[in-house]
Design a protein around this motif. Structure first.
Motif, short mmCIF file in Angstrom:
data_model
loop_
_atom_site.label_atom_id
_atom_site.label_comp_id
_atom_site.label_asym_id
_atom_site.label_seq_id
_atom_site.Cartn_x
_atom_site.Cartn_y
_atom_site.Cartn_z
N SER A 142 121.78 22.46 32.39
CA SER A 142 121.34 21.44 33.35
C SER A 142 122.12 21.50 34.66
CB SER A 142 121.44 20.04 32.73
OG SER A 142 120.31 19.80 31.91
N SER A 143 123.01 22.49 34.80
CA SER A 143 123.69 22.70 36.09
C SER A 143 122.76 23.49 37.01
CB SER A 143 124.98 23.50 35.90
OG SER A 143 125.89 22.76 35.14
N ASP A 144 122.89 23.27 38.29
CA ASP A 144 121.94 23.83 39.26
C ASP A 144 122.12 25.32 39.53
OD1 ASP A 144 119.76 23.39 41.08
OD2 ASP A 144 121.19 23.54 42.73
N GLN A 145 123.33 25.88 39.25
CA GLN A 145 123.56 27.28 39.65
C GLN A 145 122.55 28.24 39.02
OE1 GLN A 145 126.08 25.48 38.00
NE2 GLN A 145 127.33 26.85 36.76
N TRP A 146 122.12 27.96 37.77
CA TRP A 146 121.19 28.86 37.10
C TRP A 146 119.81 28.80 37.75
CZ3 TRP A 146 125.10 30.77 35.02
CH2 TRP A 146 126.11 29.97 34.46
N TRP A 147 119.44 27.60 38.18
CA TRP A 147 118.12 27.41 38.77
C TRP A 147 118.06 28.02 40.17
CZ3 TRP A 147 114.61 25.94 35.29
CH2 TRP A 147 115.12 25.46 34.07
N LYS A 148 119.19 27.95 40.90
CA LYS A 148 119.25 28.59 42.22
C LYS A 148 119.24 30.12 42.07
CE LYS A 148 119.67 25.22 45.34
NZ LYS A 148 119.17 24.07 44.56
N ALA A 149 119.93 30.62 41.05
CA ALA A 149 119.96 32.07 40.81
C ALA A 149 118.57 32.55 40.39
CB ALA A 149 120.98 32.40 39.73
N ARG A 150 117.89 31.76 39.58
CA ARG A 150 116.54 32.11 39.13
C ARG A 150 115.60 32.28 40.33
NH1 ARG A 150 113.61 29.28 34.17
NH2 ARG A 150 111.39 29.33 34.73
N LYS A 151 115.72 31.33 41.27
CA LYS A 151 114.86 31.38 42.46
C LYS A 151 115.21 32.60 43.33
CE LYS A 151 112.72 28.73 46.15
NZ LYS A 151 112.53 29.95 46.94
N ALA A 152 116.51 32.87 43.47
CA ALA A 152 116.94 34.02 44.29
C ALA A 152 116.36 35.32 43.74
CB ALA A 152 118.46 34.09 44.33
N ILE A 153 116.36 35.45 42.40
CA ILE A 153 115.81 36.66 41.78
C ILE A 153 114.30 36.71 41.99
CG2 ILE A 153 115.37 37.81 39.56
CD1 ILE A 153 118.19 36.72 38.71
N GLN A 154 113.63 35.56 41.80
CA GLN A 154 112.18 35.51 41.98
C GLN A 154 111.79 35.80 43.44
OE1 GLN A 154 111.43 31.66 40.21
NE2 GLN A 154 111.04 32.53 38.18
N ASP A 155 112.68 35.45 44.37
CA ASP A 155 112.44 35.72 45.79
C ASP A 155 112.75 37.18 46.16
OD1 ASP A 155 111.68 33.11 46.11
OD2 ASP A 155 113.54 32.45 47.08
N GLY A 156 113.16 37.98 45.17
CA GLY A 156 113.39 39.42 45.42
C GLY A 156 114.73 39.74 46.05
N MET A 157 115.67 38.81 46.05
CA MET A 157 116.94 39.03 46.77
C MET A 157 117.82 40.14 46.21
SD MET A 157 118.01 35.15 47.71
CE MET A 157 118.89 35.25 49.23
N ILE A 158 117.67 40.45 44.90
CA ILE A 158 118.52 41.52 44.36
C ILE A 158 117.68 42.70 43.85
CG2 ILE A 158 120.44 39.98 43.78
CD1 ILE A 158 119.56 40.26 40.79
N GLY A 159 116.38 42.68 44.14
CA GLY A 159 115.52 43.78 43.67
C GLY A 159 115.36 43.73 42.17
#
Length: 415
Positions: A143-160
């Motif tokens: 329930s901490s936000d870091q996982w949800w922000k990381a999930r979005k970053a990956i979905q946005d293609g930020m790390i390929g």
């Protein structure tokens, strides 16, 4: 029949949610506090029943929280006025209790690990769907936000393309892990508050005479626990599965390690490493020791960049940001797009795991750590325990939803 299903109550906005808690031991202390704190602020939530096979723990919790105390969990599940069951018992009881509760139309907050085995995890997940129950697995860190922000970053293609996730769980305690205090007077022959219903506690585990070390220190024994894998790695695997976009069943899993320092009655290793490969062409490496407290950073490597989620490596710690760093071949483009050589993404407050469960009991929405994501995380963990104990690599047959010791080719991506 104590377990005749009560008709599910449909809860309006002002209907009271009555909770029953199974297990009043160490972990339950925090759950009792958290849920009673919610109840203290919200007239529409009430903790009405607590249960433990150890009379002393049952009585202490019942007195402290002004709830009815029970030695037999079936009596709690059988109460038609109870809407949700919170389970904080040893691992070998997680599946039987969760299944009984959902069959009786109760929603379930189930402590981590979800279950002891892959088969049980599948059963619990499927029961939540069949009975339309809210099922939240109690890995609070999800329930901490870091996982949800990381999930979005990956979905946005930020790390390929994702290649490798890593995490760890390290501790170094003087007692050797899980050597909790033993109440010498307690046992099946104990009088009054010293009584333990040992036969009930064993449940489906192998029958044996009362053993205080096994009762008070259950995490040291394979019959009731998977050691580090189930106690600690669940806190790493559950958030990683969320970051990966809702998780993936593994293709193959192998685990290694041993009892290197804490040479007592324990059966589970004090140092344990898990490696898993996934059908999408992505791997995970987890490291742990109970005899050294230095973590490895929690991060995900992609072909184009890296997401650092927990620099100190402690997956349960709250962080105020995550960092995305590009790889050399895309660094120029990254800087042009994001205005710097790396990107800090701030995390935001989210409602607690406990409150999320209560909210979902009312709204019937999917909780943060739902049954399917939890089942996927449990599959990798339970397979790692089996791999370590058998000394071989294991495969997961997704079509049959079964573990195999015969090699299975990696499924094509997107299958």
């Amino acid at each position: 029949n104590m377990l005749r299903p009560a008709a599910p109550r449909i809860l309006g906005a002002n209907d009271r949610i009555n909770l029953g808690i199974l297990g009043c031991g160490g972990r339950a202390g925090a759950l009792l506090r958290e849920f009673s704190a919610i109840a203290a602020k919200d007239d529409n939530v009430k903790l009405v029943a607590v249960c433990d096979v150890y009379e002393k723990r049952k009585k202490a919790a019942a007195d402290k929280y002004n709830a009815q105390g029970y030695l037999d969990y079936r009596e709690v599940i059988g109460r038609s006025d109870i809407d949700a069951i919170v389970i904080a018992t040893p691992d070998h009881w997680h599946a039987p209790m969760a299944l009984a509760a959902m069959k009786a139309n109760k929603d379930v907050y189930l402590e981590k690990p979800m279950t002891r085995t892959v088969e049980e995890a599948r059963e619990v997940y499927e029961a939540s769907v069949a009975h339309k129950r809210v099922l939240q697995i109690g890995s609070q860190t999800t329930s901490s936000d870091q996982w949800w922000k990381a999930r979005k970053a990956i979905q946005d293609g930020m790390i390929g393309k994702m290649i490798l996730s890593q995490g760890s769980y390290h501790r170094n305690s003087t007692k050797g892990e899980w050597n909790y205090d033993i109440d010498a007077a307690a046992g099946p022959n104990g009088k009054g508050e010293d009584y333990i219903d040992w036969k009930m506690w064993l449940g489906s585990a192998p029958k044996m005479d009362y053993n205080a070390d096994r009762f008070f220190r259950f995490r040291k024994y394979w019959d009731y626990s998977g050691g580090i894998a189930t106690d600690l790695f669940y806190h790493v695997m559950a958030p990683l599965n969320l970051v990966w976009g809702g998780g993936e069943f593994p293709w193959r899993v192998v685990a290694t390690g041993g009892i290197y320092v804490f040479k007592d009655e324990r059966e589970v290793p004090d140092t344990f490493m898990l490696t898993a490969d996934y059908p999408s062409g992505h791997s995970v490496v987890l490291s742990s020791s109970m005899a050294n407290s230095t973590h490895i950073p929690g991060l995900i490597r992609g072909h184009d960049g890296t997401i650092m989620m927990v620099e100190n490596g402690q997956f349960e710690s709250r962080v105020d940001h995550i960092t995305v760093t590009p790889q050399k071949h895309v660094a120029k483009d990254f800087e042009a797009k994001y205005g710097g050589p790396e990107l800090k993404i701030m995390v935001e407050p989210r409602v607690s795991h406990y409150q999320n469960f209560i909210d979902c009991v009312r709204s019937r929405e999917k909780p943060v750590l739902d049954g399917l994501t939890a089942y996927k995380a449990m599959t990798t963990i339970a397979m790692s325990v089996d791999s370590y104990r058998r000394g071989q690599m294991l495969y997961f047959d997704r079509a049959k939803q079964k573990v195999s010791d015969k090699p299975i080719p990696r499924p094509a991506e997107g299958e």
